[in-house]
Design an enzyme around this catalytic site. Structure first.
Site, PDB file in Angstrom:
ATOM      1  N   ASN A 183      -2.813   7.073  19.958  1.00  0.00           N
ATOM      2  CA  ASN A 183      -2.006   5.986  19.414  1.00  0.00           C
ATOM      3  C   ASN A 183      -0.919   5.594  20.398  1.00  0.00           C
ATOM      4  OD1 ASN A 183      -1.449   4.214  17.195  1.00  0.00           O
ATOM      5  ND2 ASN A 183       0.419   5.387  16.815  1.00  0.00           N
ATOM      6  N   LYS A 224       0.800  -1.235   0.000  1.00  0.00           N
ATOM      7  CA  LYS A 224       0.000   0.000   0.000  1.00  0.00           C
ATOM      8  C   LYS A 224       0.832   1.285   0.000  1.00  0.00           C
ATOM      9  CE  LYS A 224      -4.179  -1.755   2.253  1.00  0.00           C
ATOM     10  NZ  LYS A 224      -5.111  -1.548   3.376  1.00  0.00           N
TER      11      LYS A 224
HETATM   12  N1  LIG Z   1     -12.542  -3.818   7.613  1.00  0.00           N
HETATM   13  C1  LIG Z   1     -11.713  -3.449   6.646  1.00  0.00           C
HETATM   14  O1  LIG Z   1     -12.121  -3.266   5.486  1.00  0.00           O
HETATM   15  C2  LIG Z   1     -10.258  -3.186   6.968  1.00  0.00           C
HETATM   16  C3  LIG Z   1      -9.450  -2.502   6.028  1.00  0.00           C
HETATM   17  C4  LIG Z   1      -8.097  -2.264   6.337  1.00  0.00           C
HETATM   18  C5  LIG Z   1      -7.579  -2.708   7.565  1.00  0.00           C
HETATM   19  N2  LIG Z   1      -8.386  -3.374   8.444  1.00  0.00           N
HETATM   20  C6  LIG Z   1      -7.851  -3.807   9.763  1.00  0.00           C
HETATM   21  O2  LIG Z   1      -7.271  -2.690  10.400  1.00  0.00           O
HETATM   22  C7  LIG Z   1      -6.266  -3.098  11.297  1.00  0.00           C
HETATM   23  C8  LIG Z   1      -5.069  -2.161  11.202  1.00  0.00           C
HETATM   24  O3  LIG Z   1      -4.499  -2.256   9.891  1.00  0.00           O
HETATM   25  P1  LIG Z   1      -3.398  -1.210   9.402  1.00  0.00           P
HETATM   26  O4  LIG Z   1      -3.142  -1.539   7.971  1.00  0.00           O
HETATM   27  O5  LIG Z   1      -3.794   0.167   9.778  1.00  0.00           O
HETATM   28  O6  LIG Z   1      -2.102  -1.658  10.285  1.00  0.00           O
HETATM   29  P2  LIG Z   1      -0.851  -0.747  10.672  1.00  0.00           P
HETATM   30  O7  LIG Z   1      -0.598   0.305   9.643  1.00  0.00           O
HETATM   31  O8  LIG Z   1       0.230  -1.726  10.989  1.00  0.00           O
HETATM   32  O9  LIG Z   1      -1.292   0.011  12.042  1.00  0.00           O
HETATM   33  C9  LIG Z   1      -1.499  -0.716  13.228  1.00  0.00           C
HETATM   34  C10 LIG Z   1      -2.022   0.231  14.321  1.00  0.00           C
HETATM   35  O10 LIG Z   1      -2.296  -0.556  15.496  1.00  0.00           O
HETATM   36  C11 LIG Z   1      -1.460  -0.093  16.576  1.00  0.00           C
HETATM   37  N3  LIG Z   1      -0.992  -1.240  17.354  1.00  0.00           N
HETATM   38  C12 LIG Z   1      -0.510  -2.413  16.885  1.00  0.00           C
HETATM   39  N4  LIG Z   1      -0.172  -3.212  17.902  1.00  0.00           N
HETATM   40  C13 LIG Z   1      -0.407  -2.524  19.052  1.00  0.00           C
HETATM   41  C14 LIG Z   1      -0.244  -2.825  20.442  1.00  0.00           C
HETATM   42  N5  LIG Z   1       0.238  -3.997  20.856  1.00  0.00           N
HETATM   43  N6  LIG Z   1      -0.640  -1.899  21.342  1.00  0.00           N
HETATM   44  C15 LIG Z   1      -1.136  -0.707  20.937  1.00  0.00           C
HETATM   45  N7  LIG Z   1      -1.304  -0.366  19.630  1.00  0.00           N
HETATM   46  C16 LIG Z   1      -0.947  -1.270  18.707  1.00  0.00           C
HETATM   47  C17 LIG Z   1      -0.310   0.617  15.913  1.00  0.00           C
HETATM   48  O11 LIG Z   1       0.281   1.523  16.823  1.00  0.00           O
HETATM   49  P3  LIG Z   1       1.789   2.058  16.620  1.00  0.00           P
HETATM   50  O12 LIG Z   1       1.697   3.186  15.604  1.00  0.00           O
HETATM   51  O13 LIG Z   1       2.213   2.505  17.955  1.00  0.00           O
HETATM   52  O14 LIG Z   1       2.597   0.901  16.091  1.00  0.00           O
HETATM   53  C18 LIG Z   1      -1.022   1.304  14.747  1.00  0.00           C
HETATM   54  O15 LIG Z   1      -1.730   2.446  15.180  1.00  0.00           O
HETATM   55  C19 LIG Z   1      -5.968  -4.556  10.954  1.00  0.00           C
HETATM   56  O16 LIG Z   1      -6.538  -5.332  11.963  1.00  0.00           O
HETATM   57  C20 LIG Z   1      -6.699  -4.793   9.659  1.00  0.00           C
HETATM   58  O17 LIG Z   1      -7.193  -6.118   9.592  1.00  0.00           O
HETATM   59  C21 LIG Z   1      -9.710  -3.605   8.172  1.00  0.00           C
END
Ligand SMILES: NC(=O)c1ccc[n+]([C@@H]2O[C@H](COP(=O)([O-])OP(=O)(O)OC[C@H]3O[C@@H](n4cnc5c(N)ncnc54)[C@H](OP(=O)(O)O)[C@@H]3O)[C@@H](O)[C@H]2O)c1
Length: 266
Positions: free
Chosen positions: A158, A73
């Site tokens: 965050n 992405k």
């Molecule tokens: N329903 C849908 O259509 C759809 C579409 C896209 C994504 N999603 C879902 O959205 C979620 C996030 O995806 P993404 O692409 O945004 O991932 P990403 O870019 O890796 O972001 C992950 C986020 O979660 C936080 N995080 C991760 N582990 C954590 C922990 N142990 N404690 C506290 N915060 C934590 C991260 O904080 P930091 O910045 O501090 O690392 C960051 O804000 C996934 O579960 C994905 O399946 C759903």
């Protein structure tokens, strides 16, 4: 699956790994339902082959576009010829359209799908205050879409506060009427509470916010689809909140992405 002929239009989804993707089924079902002679196929493309794969699309005249997902992405914006304003601001692309002259236009519809999912359930974000947990890819797209939808106030919390601040700094100049601020784990005082972190994918994960502060007048929205009801959403149900599950975001995105790839007005 309808018969593929010489006039069938082609779409693809690019990912690595690819086996788990569910979008081809959704797009192909939509094409069938609408009687459109187009198919989506999965393309397993590793990061080192991404630039070459996209370059090949420029000369492929029966190609409408592709969906882009993990881990591509954030690499794709630099490989497109033009971007939608949202994709440019967010710095990520999840859908590409091949324009008639072969140029590639990148868009980012994660956030639009989220807002369309809310509206489909009769929840209008305009004029409401929103709390967003997360500042990653999905959260950035949702923050932009909520701002575009006209929320009055947007609080972003965050784990890594610097990323929340960077997101606020990117959005604030474009939306001077919206009060942006960094938050803690306390979501109280907001109409709409959204988890856009990946916390909740695993049963053992910590909760993304302090559920003891939720109140019955709030809407609790999740973007994780599996499990269908994450632990914090179950806690929000107990508190009497209105719930928005993760699935409508993807369902609405399927339609938005198909429209984008097929060149319908944005
Ligand atoms: N329903 C849908 O259509 C759809 C579409 C896209 C994504 N999603 C879902 O959205 C979620 C996030 O995806 P993404 O692409 O945004 O991932 P990403 O870019 O890796 O972001 C992950 C986020 O979660 C936080 N995080 C991760 N582990 C954590 C922990 N142990 N404690 C506290 N915060 C934590 C991260 O904080 P930091 O910045 O501090 O690392 C960051 O804000 C996934 O579960 C994905 O399946 C759903």
């Amino acid at each position: 699956m309808h018969e593929i002929t010489g006039s069938t239009r082609i779409m693809a989804i690019l990912a690595d790994p690819i086996h788990h993707v569910k979008t081809p089924q959704g797009i192909n079902r939509l094409m069938r339902e609408r009687g459109i002679d187009a198919v989506m196929v999965p393309w397993h493309v590793a990061p080192e082959g991404l630039a070459e794969a996209l370059q090949a699309l420029r000369g492929m005249r029966n190609f409408d576009g592709c969906i882009v997902t993990v881990p591509h992405k954030t690499a794709v914006p630099g490989l497109c010829d033009e971007l939608t304003p949202g994709a440019a601001r967010i710095g990520a692309v999840n859908v590409v359209r091949r324009l008639p002259d072969g140029r590639l236009r990148g868009g980012m519809l994660d956030g639009n799908g989220f807002v369309a999912g809310l509206r489909r359930e009769g929840i209008e974000p305009r004029g409401r205050s929103a709390y967003l947990a997360g500042a990653g890819g999905a959260a950035s797209a949702i923050a932009f879409a909520l701002a575009q939808a006209g929320v009055s106030r947007l609080t972003i919390a965050n784990r890594t506060p610097a990323k929340a601040q960077q997101l606020i700094d990117r959005l604030a100049p474009d939306f001077p009427a919206i009060a942006f601020m960094q938050g803690t784990d306390d979501p109280s005082g907001h109409d709409l509470v959204v988890n856009a972190t990946s916390l909740g994918l695993n049963e053992a994960d910590a909760l993304p916010l302090d559920v003891s502060r939720l109140t019955a007048d709030q809407t609790a929205a999740e973007i994780i689809m599996q499990p269908v009801e994450t632990r914090w959403l179950a806690a929000a149900r107990e508190k009497g909140c209105r719930l928005q599950h993760g699935a409508p975001m993807l369902a609405c995105q399927i339609e938005l992405m198909a429209a984008f790839m097929r060149g319908e007005p944005e």
